[in-house]
Design a protein around this motif. Structure first.
Motif, short mmCIF file in Angstrom:
data_model
loop_
_atom_site.label_atom_id
_atom_site.label_comp_id
_atom_site.label_asym_id
_atom_site.label_seq_id
_atom_site.Cartn_x
_atom_site.Cartn_y
_atom_site.Cartn_z
N VAL A 13 -1.07 -98.13 46.44
CA VAL A 13 -1.11 -96.69 47.17
C VAL A 13 -0.49 -95.82 46.30
CG1 VAL A 13 -1.68 -97.54 49.41
CG2 VAL A 13 0.46 -97.01 48.91
N HIS A 14 -0.49 -94.45 46.77
CA HIS A 14 0.16 -93.70 45.92
C HIS A 14 1.55 -93.39 47.00
CE1 HIS A 14 -2.92 -92.36 43.34
NE2 HIS A 14 -3.75 -92.19 44.16
N ALA A 15 2.81 -93.12 45.99
CA ALA A 15 3.90 -92.94 46.75
C ALA A 15 4.13 -91.93 47.76
CB ALA A 15 5.25 -92.79 45.63
N PRO A 16 3.35 -91.05 47.77
CA PRO A 16 3.82 -89.98 49.07
C PRO A 16 2.86 -90.71 50.24
CG PRO A 16 2.79 -88.77 46.98
CD PRO A 16 2.73 -90.14 46.65
N VAL A 17 2.23 -91.66 50.11
CA VAL A 17 1.63 -92.24 51.20
C VAL A 17 2.73 -93.00 52.12
CG1 VAL A 17 -0.13 -93.89 52.05
CG2 VAL A 17 -0.91 -92.38 50.06
N ILE A 18 3.51 -93.68 51.28
CA ILE A 18 4.61 -94.34 51.93
C ILE A 18 5.40 -93.42 52.74
CG2 ILE A 18 6.51 -95.75 51.41
CD1 ILE A 18 3.97 -97.11 50.57
N GLY A 19 5.75 -92.52 51.96
CA GLY A 19 6.56 -91.28 53.04
C GLY A 19 6.00 -90.92 54.11
N ASP A 64 5.69 -91.37 60.23
CA ASP A 64 5.01 -91.66 61.07
C ASP A 64 3.68 -90.53 61.25
OD1 ASP A 64 5.60 -94.28 62.71
OD2 ASP A 64 7.14 -93.40 63.27
N GLU A 65 3.33 -90.17 60.01
CA GLU A 65 2.47 -88.91 59.92
C GLU A 65 0.96 -89.69 59.98
OE1 GLU A 65 5.10 -85.57 57.46
OE2 GLU A 65 2.99 -86.60 56.59
N VAL A 66 1.00 -90.66 59.46
CA VAL A 66 -0.39 -91.59 59.77
C VAL A 66 -0.02 -93.04 59.84
CG1 VAL A 66 -1.66 -89.90 58.05
CG2 VAL A 66 -0.46 -91.75 57.04
N LYS A 67 -1.05 -93.78 60.01
CA LYS A 67 -0.78 -95.13 60.42
C LYS A 67 -1.49 -95.96 59.40
CE LYS A 67 1.63 -94.84 63.85
NZ LYS A 67 3.12 -94.74 63.51
N PRO A 68 -1.13 -96.95 58.69
CA PRO A 68 -1.89 -97.73 57.66
C PRO A 68 -3.09 -98.53 58.27
CG PRO A 68 0.40 -98.83 58.03
CD PRO A 68 0.22 -97.45 58.97
#
Length: 115
Positions: A33-39, A44-48
């Motif tokens: 995935v892209h690094a900003p997604v980890i942030g 807790d803005e989004v759940k994987p």
């Protein structure tokens, strides 16, 4: 209860990643995935997805149960691998190994109690 468990994901992801000294970039590359997604996961803005959460747990060498809050034990990968190896042995060997492990655990607890 489930909402609380899901909120733990970001916190545990962040603390485990930092403890293992893995950057967001490194983790992102490892799981695709892209690094900003980890942030966003850590905040807790989004759940994987379950697939991505599983990749994260594997990359960090912790259980998915730990990351999601279903368990408070951060299992060591080498212990889990050893247990998996024991599971594949025949019954007699498993019994011998488990008897030995139980005795060692009992002795360690006794030492800690009287130390």
């Amino acid at each position: 209860m489930i909402d609380l468990e899901l909120m733990l994901f970001g916190t545990r992801l962040l603390s485990t990643r930092k403890k293992k000294k893995i950057s967001q970039d490194e983790l992102a590359k490892t799981i695709g995935v892209h690094a900003p997604v980890i942030g966003r996961y850590e905040r807790d803005e989004v759940k994987p997805s379950i697939e991505t959460a599983t990749k994260i747990a594997e990359a960090l060498e912790v259980s998915l149960d730990y990351l999601t809050g279903l368990s408070d034990l951060e299992l060591d990968k080498t212990i889990v691998d050893t247990i998996m190896d024991i599971q594949q042995l025949d019954s007699k060997d498993k019994t011998h190994i488990m008897t030995t492990i139980s005795a060692l655990i009992r002795d360690a607890k006794a030492r800690n109690t009287y130390a």
